[in-house]
Design a protein around this motif. Structure first.
Motif, PDB file in Angstrom:
ATOM      1  N   TYR A 101       4.756   6.849  -8.544  1.00 25.57           N
ATOM      2  CA  TYR A 101       3.482   7.542  -8.710  1.00 25.57           C
ATOM      3  C   TYR A 101       2.408   6.681  -9.363  1.00 25.57           C
ATOM      4  O   TYR A 101       1.221   6.853  -9.067  1.00 25.57           O
ATOM      5  N   THR A 103       1.949   3.555  -8.778  1.00 27.19           N
ATOM      6  CA  THR A 103       1.443   2.786  -7.639  1.00 27.19           C
ATOM      7  C   THR A 103       0.506   3.651  -6.802  1.00 27.19           C
ATOM      8  O   THR A 103      -0.557   3.190  -6.370  1.00 27.19           O
ATOM      9  N   LEU A 104       0.898   4.890  -6.584  1.00 20.68           N
ATOM     10  CA  LEU A 104       0.061   5.800  -5.813  1.00 20.68           C
ATOM     11  C   LEU A 104      -1.301   5.999  -6.482  1.00 20.68           C
ATOM     12  O   LEU A 104      -2.336   6.019  -5.809  1.00 20.68           O
ATOM     13  N   ALA A 119       0.089  -2.087   2.452  1.00 21.93           N
ATOM     14  CA  ALA A 119       1.326  -1.508   1.919  1.00 21.93           C
ATOM     15  C   ALA A 119       2.541  -2.057   2.651  1.00 21.93           C
ATOM     16  O   ALA A 119       2.574  -2.097   3.880  1.00 21.93           O
ATOM     17  N   GLY A 122       6.315   1.381   1.784  1.00 22.47           N
ATOM     18  CA  GLY A 122       6.103   2.652   1.110  1.00 22.47           C
ATOM     19  C   GLY A 122       4.789   3.300   1.450  1.00 22.47           C
ATOM     20  O   GLY A 122       3.929   2.710   2.086  1.00 22.47           O
ATOM     21  N   TRP A 123       4.650   4.530   1.035  1.00 24.26           N
ATOM     22  CA  TRP A 123       3.434   5.321   1.118  1.00 24.26           C
ATOM     23  C   TRP A 123       2.907   5.505   2.542  1.00 24.26           C
ATOM     24  O   TRP A 123       1.728   5.289   2.811  1.00 24.26           O
ATOM     25  N   ILE A 126      -1.081   7.443   4.310  1.00 26.69           N
ATOM     26  CA  ILE A 126      -2.276   7.549   3.477  1.00 26.69           C
ATOM     27  C   ILE A 126      -3.454   6.947   4.248  1.00 26.69           C
ATOM     28  O   ILE A 126      -3.440   5.764   4.590  1.00 26.69           O
ATOM     29  N   TYR A 131      -0.763  -0.545   6.841  1.00 29.71           N
ATOM     30  CA  TYR A 131       0.682  -0.729   6.732  1.00 29.71           C
ATOM     31  C   TYR A 131       1.078  -1.994   7.459  1.00 29.71           C
ATOM     32  O   TYR A 131       0.702  -2.197   8.609  1.00 29.71           O
TER      33      TYR A 131
END
Length: 146
Positions: A101, A103-104, A119, A122-123, A126, A131
């Motif tokens: 979180y 990092t988020l 990224a 992960g994530w 968004i 990515y």
């Protein structure tokens, strides 16, 4: 200045990616900025320093000695998670490697500031995050936007 963000406890793959991202940042002549602690941050700093680069660690606590051994310039904030805002403002672009979180929160702040965020691992989903599937792709993308 390029940010590398990610969890203090990373997977072996995440640490390998972070090390290579740090190394590639140094080879491009940029300074690496991160949270200055372990996991992704330590691996990225180690890769950067071993390739001849410099690192700036924005620390959450009150002591410079808390920085990982590869932070060349520790910045003591004693601000806890609020230091994530400083990291996002200091970095011209960021690479997120896995993460939690914290990092988020850095991703969200960076996107709000109009920064490029790549990224790795992960994530998903968004809006605004690019990515990528390798450290080289992450660093190439970041430097295309600097």
């Amino acid at each position: 200045m390029v940010g590398v963000i990610g969890a203090g406890a990373a997977s072996p793959q995440g640490e390998d990616w972070a090390y290579e991202v740090g190394r590639l940042i140094a080879l491009r002549g940029a300074v690496l900025v991160c949270g200055g602690l372990g996991g992704v941050m330590a691996a990225a700093c180690r890769g950067c320093v071993e390739a001849g680069g410099e690192t700036l660690g924005i620390l959450p606590g009150p002591e410079a000695q808390a920085a990982n051994p590869w932070v060349t310039h520790p910045v003591v904030t004693n601000m806890g998670h609020a230091r994530n805002v400083i990291i996002a403002h200091t970095a011209q672009a960021l690479v997120a490697v896995e993460g939690e979180y914290g990092t988020l929160s850095e991703i969200a702040i960076a996107l709000k500031l109009g920064r490029t965020v790549a990224a790795l691992g992960g994530w998903p989903g968004i809006r605004g995050v690019s990515y990528v599937d390798s450290p080289a792709a992450a660093v190439d993308l970041i430097f295309q936007h600097l």
